[in-house]
Design an enzyme around this catalytic site. Sequence first.
Site, PDB file in Angstrom:
ATOM      1  N   TYR A  13      -2.436  -1.356  10.256  1.00 13.68           N
ATOM      2  CA  TYR A  13      -2.535  -1.662   8.827  1.00 13.68           C
ATOM      3  C   TYR A  13      -1.254  -1.276   8.099  1.00 13.68           C
ATOM      4  CZ  TYR A  13      -4.169  -1.137   3.963  1.00 13.68           C
ATOM      5  OH  TYR A  13      -4.316  -1.212   2.592  1.00 13.68           O
ATOM      6  N   SER A  25       0.833  -1.204   0.000  1.00  9.23           N
ATOM      7  CA  SER A  25       0.000   0.000   0.000  1.00  9.23           C
ATOM      8  C   SER A  25       0.867   1.252   0.000  1.00  9.23           C
ATOM      9  CB  SER A  25      -0.906   0.018   1.238  1.00  9.23           C
ATOM     10  OG  SER A  25      -1.531   1.275   1.408  1.00  9.23           O
TER      11      SER A  25
END
Length: 284
Positions: free
Chosen positions: A188, A175
């Site tokens: 995350y 990400s």
Amino acid sequence: MSDTAEPMIHEDQLPGHESRLEPKPDWEPRYPGSGRLKGKTAIVTGGDSGIGRAVAVLFAREGANVAILYLCEHDDAELTRKACEKEGARAITIAGDLGIKSFCEEAVTKVVDTFGSVDVLVNNAGEQHPDKDITGITEEQLKRTFQTNIYSMFYLTQAVQPHLKPGSSIINCTSVTMYKGSKDLLDYSATKGAITAFTRSLSENLVGDRIRVNAVAPGPIWTPLNPFGGKPPEDIPEFGKDTPMGRPGQPNEVAPSFLFLACEDSSYMSGQVLHPNGGIIVNG
């Protein structure tokens, strides 16, 4: 508390039905296929919706058999399967918790029994839970986020590796938050950093066997992940507007990066990360 945590299905509405999302994401492939994955079999995790669905259907258009692994959104997974079959591919769905090693092993066995081989593994499944303060991250949430986002990649790669052969490809989904951070997504973002390190290290481990390992680091993409609890509701209207392009991306704008890394077009690339992120400059 045990070393594993149950899926946080009811928290924050996660994982979320794409069928209930408005506006609907754009996942359909945008160009004709050219047989770049003809005769190959691909496993796509999180293939029921979002980026996973776009990847699964694009791979199907390019000639691959597709195994769609997902947690519990059966209606979304069925739509993905039918879309793959409409492209002329064979496709199966397998529901279960990727954070459990035995499920990953059973899923790979089913894929091999069905299609005879595995050529491409796409580790795309992920979850996120926003917290304004690190003290708000519970032990259960921390374990669950790592189970889904990084443990699953180890479990599936361990199960798949004996079936891979020269020319096979593994593609992991990291990400943009790994590169620029995210103050509200501490756990995350930490998993995404681990995924990038895993990608580079696994590449070194397998490159001698002519198995390539790469990753894709999407920016803000319009999928069920954020609207159904992955981001505070008050932030959704502005989602993606802080990118240089001024908008969130669509799943079918990300899927071609996975296709490129899966096929022979990227035969001289391993240990690399592609960045479909709306123009955000990162050190890749």
